[in-house]
Design an enzyme around this catalytic site. Structure first.
Site, PDB file in Angstrom:
ATOM      1  N   CYS A   1      32.236  77.008  59.529  1.00 29.45           N
ATOM      2  CA  CYS A   1      33.595  77.035  60.081  1.00 29.45           C
ATOM      3  C   CYS A   1      34.600  76.452  59.099  1.00 29.45           C
ATOM      4  O   CYS A   1      34.304  75.515  58.369  1.00 29.45           O
ATOM      5  CB  CYS A   1      33.643  76.227  61.379  1.00 29.45           C
ATOM      6  SG  CYS A   1      32.736  76.997  62.710  1.00 29.45           S
TER       7      CYS A   1
ATOM      8  N   ARG B   1      34.584  70.777  52.814  1.00 29.94           N
ATOM      9  CA  ARG B   1      33.172  70.531  53.130  1.00 29.94           C
ATOM     10  C   ARG B   1      32.386  70.289  51.832  1.00 29.94           C
ATOM     11  O   ARG B   1      31.560  71.108  51.431  1.00 29.94           O
ATOM     12  CB  ARG B   1      32.601  71.684  53.963  1.00 29.94           C
ATOM     13  CG  ARG B   1      33.398  71.896  55.261  1.00 29.94           C
ATOM     14  CD  ARG B   1      32.739  72.835  56.230  1.00 29.94           C
ATOM     15  NE  ARG B   1      31.684  72.198  56.972  1.00 29.94           N
ATOM     16  CZ  ARG B   1      31.112  72.727  58.071  1.00 29.94           C
ATOM     17  NH1 ARG B   1      31.509  73.869  58.527  1.00 29.94           N
ATOM     18  NH2 ARG B   1      30.131  72.092  58.687  1.00 29.94           N
ATOM     19  N   PRO B   2      32.658  69.156  51.164  1.00 28.28           N
ATOM     20  CA  PRO B   2      31.945  68.880  49.918  1.00 28.28           C
ATOM     21  C   PRO B   2      30.477  68.549  50.182  1.00 28.28           C
ATOM     22  O   PRO B   2      30.106  68.234  51.316  1.00 28.28           O
ATOM     23  CB  PRO B   2      32.667  67.647  49.358  1.00 28.28           C
ATOM     24  CG  PRO B   2      33.263  66.978  50.540  1.00 28.28           C
ATOM     25  CD  PRO B   2      33.552  68.049  51.550  1.00 28.28           C
ATOM     26  N   ILE B   3      29.647  68.632  49.129  1.00 26.59           N
ATOM     27  CA  ILE B   3      28.231  68.269  49.309  1.00 26.59           C
ATOM     28  C   ILE B   3      27.823  67.163  48.319  1.00 26.59           C
ATOM     29  O   ILE B   3      26.673  67.048  47.948  1.00 26.59           O
ATOM     30  CB  ILE B   3      27.281  69.491  49.222  1.00 26.59           C
ATOM     31  CG1 ILE B   3      27.378  70.175  47.854  1.00 26.59           C
ATOM     32  CG2 ILE B   3      27.531  70.486  50.341  1.00 26.59           C
ATOM     33  CD1 ILE B   3      26.152  71.065  47.566  1.00 26.59           C
TER      34      ILE B   3
ATOM     35  N   LYS C   1      21.748  74.153  68.769  1.00 29.52           N
ATOM     36  CA  LYS C   1      21.976  74.878  67.511  1.00 29.52           C
ATOM     37  C   LYS C   1      21.713  73.989  66.311  1.00 29.52           C
ATOM     38  O   LYS C   1      20.975  74.363  65.388  1.00 29.52           O
ATOM     39  CB  LYS C   1      23.428  75.388  67.460  1.00 29.52           C
ATOM     40  CG  LYS C   1      23.833  75.902  66.083  1.00 29.52           C
ATOM     41  CD  LYS C   1      25.256  76.425  66.058  1.00 29.52           C
ATOM     42  CE  LYS C   1      26.315  75.417  65.738  1.00 29.52           C
ATOM     43  NZ  LYS C   1      26.517  75.104  64.312  1.00 29.52           N
ATOM     44  N   ASN C   2      22.340  72.820  66.286  1.00 29.56           N
ATOM     45  CA  ASN C   2      22.282  72.035  65.057  1.00 29.56           C
ATOM     46  C   ASN C   2      20.926  71.364  64.837  1.00 29.56           C
ATOM     47  O   ASN C   2      20.631  70.918  63.726  1.00 29.56           O
ATOM     48  CB  ASN C   2      23.446  71.028  65.000  1.00 29.56           C
ATOM     49  CG  ASN C   2      24.767  71.765  64.772  1.00 29.56           C
ATOM     50  OD1 ASN C   2      24.781  72.936  64.375  1.00 29.56           O
ATOM     51  ND2 ASN C   2      25.883  71.098  65.035  1.00 29.56           N
TER      52      ASN C   2
ATOM     53  N   ASP D   1      32.743  68.057  67.520  1.00 35.45           N
ATOM     54  CA  ASP D   1      32.491  69.423  68.002  1.00 35.45           C
ATOM     55  C   ASP D   1      32.891  69.620  69.463  1.00 35.45           C
ATOM     56  O   ASP D   1      32.788  70.733  69.989  1.00 35.45           O
ATOM     57  CB  ASP D   1      31.010  69.800  67.799  1.00 35.45           C
ATOM     58  CG  ASP D   1      30.653  69.894  66.319  1.00 35.45           C
ATOM     59  OD1 ASP D   1      31.569  69.989  65.488  1.00 35.45           O
ATOM     60  OD2 ASP D   1      29.451  69.860  66.005  1.00 35.45           O
TER      61      ASP D   1
ATOM     62  N   ARG E   1      28.195  82.731  67.322  1.00 38.84           N
ATOM     63  CA  ARG E   1      27.364  82.019  66.334  1.00 38.84           C
ATOM     64  C   ARG E   1      26.636  80.845  66.975  1.00 38.84           C
ATOM     65  O   ARG E   1      25.593  80.419  66.483  1.00 38.84           O
ATOM     66  CB  ARG E   1      28.237  81.467  65.198  1.00 38.84           C
ATOM     67  CG  ARG E   1      28.674  82.501  64.187  1.00 38.84           C
ATOM     68  CD  ARG E   1      29.341  81.824  63.008  1.00 38.84           C
ATOM     69  NE  ARG E   1      28.626  80.606  62.667  1.00 38.84           N
ATOM     70  CZ  ARG E   1      29.190  79.500  62.189  1.00 38.84           C
ATOM     71  NH1 ARG E   1      30.469  79.462  61.958  1.00 38.84           N
ATOM     72  NH2 ARG E   1      28.467  78.431  61.925  1.00 38.84           N
TER      73      ARG E   1
HETATM   74  N1  EPU Z   1      31.241  64.965  53.702  1.00 42.17           N
HETATM   75  C1  EPU Z   1      31.487  64.586  52.396  1.00 42.17           C
HETATM   76  N2  EPU Z   1      30.489  64.760  51.478  1.00 42.17           N
HETATM   77  C2  EPU Z   1      29.272  65.280  51.787  1.00 42.17           C
HETATM   78  C3  EPU Z   1      29.031  65.664  53.124  1.00 42.17           C
HETATM   79  C4  EPU Z   1      30.025  65.490  54.068  1.00 42.17           C
HETATM   80  O1  EPU Z   1      32.568  64.088  52.069  1.00 42.17           O
HETATM   81  O2  EPU Z   1      28.421  65.409  50.890  1.00 42.17           O
HETATM   82  C5  EPU Z   1      32.289  64.748  54.724  1.00 42.17           C
HETATM   83  C6  EPU Z   1      32.775  66.053  55.351  1.00 42.17           C
HETATM   84  O3  EPU Z   1      33.791  66.629  54.584  1.00 42.17           O
HETATM   85  C7  EPU Z   1      33.231  65.586  56.725  1.00 42.17           C
HETATM   86  C8  EPU Z   1      32.281  64.435  57.057  1.00 42.17           C
HETATM   87  O4  EPU Z   1      31.725  64.038  55.811  1.00 42.17           O
HETATM   88  O5  EPU Z   1      34.544  65.089  56.634  1.00 42.17           O
HETATM   89  C9  EPU Z   1      31.158  64.774  58.011  1.00 42.17           C
HETATM   90  O6  EPU Z   1      30.426  65.885  57.528  1.00 42.17           O
HETATM   91  P1  EPU Z   1      28.890  66.156  57.884  1.00 42.17           P
HETATM   92  O7  EPU Z   1      28.158  66.294  56.600  1.00 42.17           O
HETATM   93  O8  EPU Z   1      28.431  65.134  58.861  1.00 42.17           O
HETATM   94  O9  EPU Z   1      28.979  67.555  58.582  1.00 42.17           O
HETATM   95  P2  EPU Z   1      28.027  68.805  58.381  1.00 42.17           P
HETATM   96  O10 EPU Z   1      26.638  68.354  58.212  1.00 42.17           O
HETATM   97  O11 EPU Z   1      28.615  69.744  57.399  1.00 42.17           O
HETATM   98  C10 EPU Z   1      27.419  68.993  60.910  1.00 42.17           C
HETATM   99  C11 EPU Z   1      27.499  70.071  61.956  1.00 42.17           C
HETATM  100  C12 EPU Z   1      28.955  70.302  62.336  1.00 42.17           C
HETATM  101  C13 EPU Z   1      29.563  68.995  62.838  1.00 42.17           C
HETATM  102  C14 EPU Z   1      29.372  67.879  61.804  1.00 42.17           C
HETATM  103  C15 EPU Z   1      29.818  66.522  62.287  1.00 42.17           C
HETATM  104  C16 EPU Z   1      25.573  71.418  61.446  1.00 42.17           C
HETATM  105  C17 EPU Z   1      25.031  72.698  60.919  1.00 42.17           C
HETATM  106  N3  EPU Z   1      26.903  71.282  61.432  1.00 42.17           N
HETATM  107  O12 EPU Z   1      28.174  69.487  59.801  1.00 42.17           O
HETATM  108  O13 EPU Z   1      28.910  71.223  63.405  1.00 42.17           O
HETATM  109  O14 EPU Z   1      30.935  69.155  63.078  1.00 42.17           O
HETATM  110  O15 EPU Z   1      27.975  67.793  61.433  1.00 42.17           O
HETATM  111  O16 EPU Z   1      29.145  66.162  63.440  1.00 42.17           O
HETATM  112  O17 EPU Z   1      24.831  70.564  61.892  1.00 42.17           O
HETATM  113  C18 EPU Z   1      29.603  72.981  64.762  1.00 42.17           C
HETATM  114  O18 EPU Z   1      28.465  73.007  65.258  1.00 42.17           O
HETATM  115  O19 EPU Z   1      30.571  73.608  65.253  1.00 42.17           O
HETATM  116  C19 EPU Z   1      29.855  72.198  63.551  1.00 42.17           C
HETATM  117  C20 EPU Z   1      30.888  72.387  62.758  1.00 42.17           C
END
Ligand code: EPU
Length: 434
Positions: free
Chosen positions: A117, A122-124, A22-23, A309, A402
């Site tokens: 989820c 989930r900040p960016i 998926k990811n 995950d 999903r």
């Molecule tokens: N974070 C920040 N700032 C940012 C981005 C992230 O503080 O700009 C923090 C998040 O709040 C979190 C940590 O960094 O505490 C890790 O977040 P990451 O960005 O790595 O996660 P993501 O890209 O939003 C992806 C997967 C998630 C998986 C995480 C960690 C996808 C679409 N989603 O999320 O998958 O848990 O990486 O491995 O690739 C799932 O598949 O069930 C799922 C939630």
């Protein structure tokens, strides 16, 4: 609301085939925008998140042609839009990859608030920081939408140092930088298998990306990419879910179409619990459990650490283990809500500060009516239901659909007594005409 009914307490035995990741798929689909030609993507999992990403591609004006349930030909050469409104974007997190891909190709993008989820904040900020370093202006729009636009001189390669390891930010910056003139270096990059898969796909089309899978990714911007045919890697988390399900039901399962290297942290923890895991072949893994598993401690962390995950699924196994286990969630701030459901099934779990779960193993779980609060928590509920003798009813299974292709059929093939309470195609049948 979708429901599944399980008559649990049966050993899972047999063979299960793992679908595409998926990811990886949700990153590779928007990456097609960067190509000057059509791409054929194979081994896409037939799940809701992939269908939504394909619908978003159509919204932008791309031609999306279904070849089979798992392969699509996508031609994004004539996309005429750079804006995505909240229709579908709020249904999944990965919709924000259209920011990086459109910025990289068209110089601008605006995407309504992404969903995903509910597992913590989930900040960016790291995505935004990276876009700015490459030369983009980033504007927050109402209701969480974001607009990115290259400044007049266009994007330019640069050094992006992330403050934290982020899968999403690493992917978005790779997408934005691939066609940006100059040299980009991403420091403290995420190393997940799906990052490597995205880089492999882009390199096949002519990108010059090295170091994917390490902390430092280097990108020499290229002028153009050509279309290609690409097959997505197998899903590490889907495989891990079936591995744990086999162990929790004291079963004997061969999990096919996997990359055992991607499963090392899960394999190591299962073996610590006394479960037999063997990977004598390149693309399959054999999990067997004849006696009560032993406790072990887990701390989630970015790859190659134990994947967050897999945390809920593994906690179910630890509920059944002999002894006390400590589960430390270090990636997400709120990923233990599902433990309430396990406690209703007779588990003994104490969650401290939303970060740590202390699990006292019990001899067995009891069937109950439980909820799938999110994708991975939902998968964990399936495992709990399969392990617990009696009838368990799981509600809100749409969260699970999903990310897991044909989950009910796959468990059934392993001997589970499991049915959907509704007859309809779990993955909205109106999409793509089936
Ligand atoms: N974070 C920040 N700032 C940012 C981005 C992230 O503080 O700009 C923090 C998040 O709040 C979190 C940590 O960094 O505490 C890790 O977040 P990451 O960005 O790595 O996660 P993501 O890209 O939003 C992806 C997967 C998630 C998986 C995480 C960690 C996808 C679409 N989603 O999320 O998958 O848990 O990486 O491995 O690739 C799932 O598949 O069930 C799922 C939630």
């Amino acid at each position: 609301m979708k429901k599944v009914i399980i008559n649990g307490g049966k050993r899972l035995c047999g063979t299960v085939e793992i679908s595409g990741a998926k990811n990886a798929a949700v990153a590779i689909i928007p990456a097609v925008i960067l190509a000057d030609g059509p791409c054929t993507l194979e081994n896409l999992p037939d799940i809701m998140d992939v269908r939504l990403m394909l619908l978003l591609m159509k919204e932008l004006g791309a031609k999306v042609e279904k070849i089979t349930n798992n392969s699509y030909r996508i031609d994004a050469t004539e996309i005429n839009k750079t804006e995505l409104n909240e229709k579908y974007t709020s249904d999944l997190r990965a919709s924000y990859y259209y920011l990086g891909a459109l910025l990289g190709k068209k110089g601008k993008a605006s995407v309504a608030s992404p969903g995903g989820c509910n597992i913590g904040n989930r900040p960016i900020d790291q995505h935004v920081k990276g876009f700015k370093i490459l030369g983009a202006k980033v504007t927050d729009l109402p209701n969480g939408a974001v607009m990115v636009e290259a400044k007049e001189e266009g994007l330019k390669g640069n050094q992006v140092y992330f403050d934290i390891v982020s899968v999403g930010a690493t992917i978005n910056i790779i997408l934005a930088a691939t066609l940006a003139p100059g040299f980009t270096v991403i420091e403290q990059a995420a190393k997940e298998p799906h990052i490597v898969d995205l880089a492999n796909f882009l390199n096949l089309m002519g990108a010059q990306i090295s170091g994917a899978g390490t902390d430092t990714i280097k990108i020499q911007g290229v002028e153009k990419l050509t279309g290609c045919t690409y097959s997505v890697i197998p899903d590490q988390i889907e495989a891990g879910t079936y591995m744990v399900a086999a162990a929790a039901t004291r079963g004997d399962v061969i999990i096919k179409n996997v990359i055992p290297k991607h499963l090392e942290s899960i394999t190591a923890k299962l073996m610590e619990c006394g479960v037999s895991v063997s990977d004598d072949y390149d693309d399959e893994i054999h999990v067997k459990c004849d006696s009560r598993p032993k406790s072990c401690n887990i701390k989630t962390s970015p790859h190659p650490g134990f994947p967050t995950d897999m945390q809920p699924q593994m906690t179910v196994l630890l509920c059944l283990a002999e002894g006390t286990s400590i589960v430390n969630e270090s990636v997400w701030g709120n990923r233990f809500r599902y433990t309430e459901e396990l406690i209703r099934m007779g588990a003994s779990i104490n969650v401290e500060n939303k970060k740590l779960a202390v699990v006292e193993g019990v001899e067995g779980l009891k069937a109950a009516n439980i909820n799938a609060y999110d994708l991975r928590a939902g998968a964990a509920m399936f495992i709990a239901g399969l392990a617990a003798p009696g009838t368990t009813e799981i509600s809100y299974v749409e969260h699970v659909d999903r990310g897991y292709e044909k989950i009910v059929e796959k468990f059934k093939k392993l001997g589970a007594d499991i049915e959907r309470a509704d007859e309809k195609d779990p993955v909205h049948s109106e999409f793509f005409g089936d």
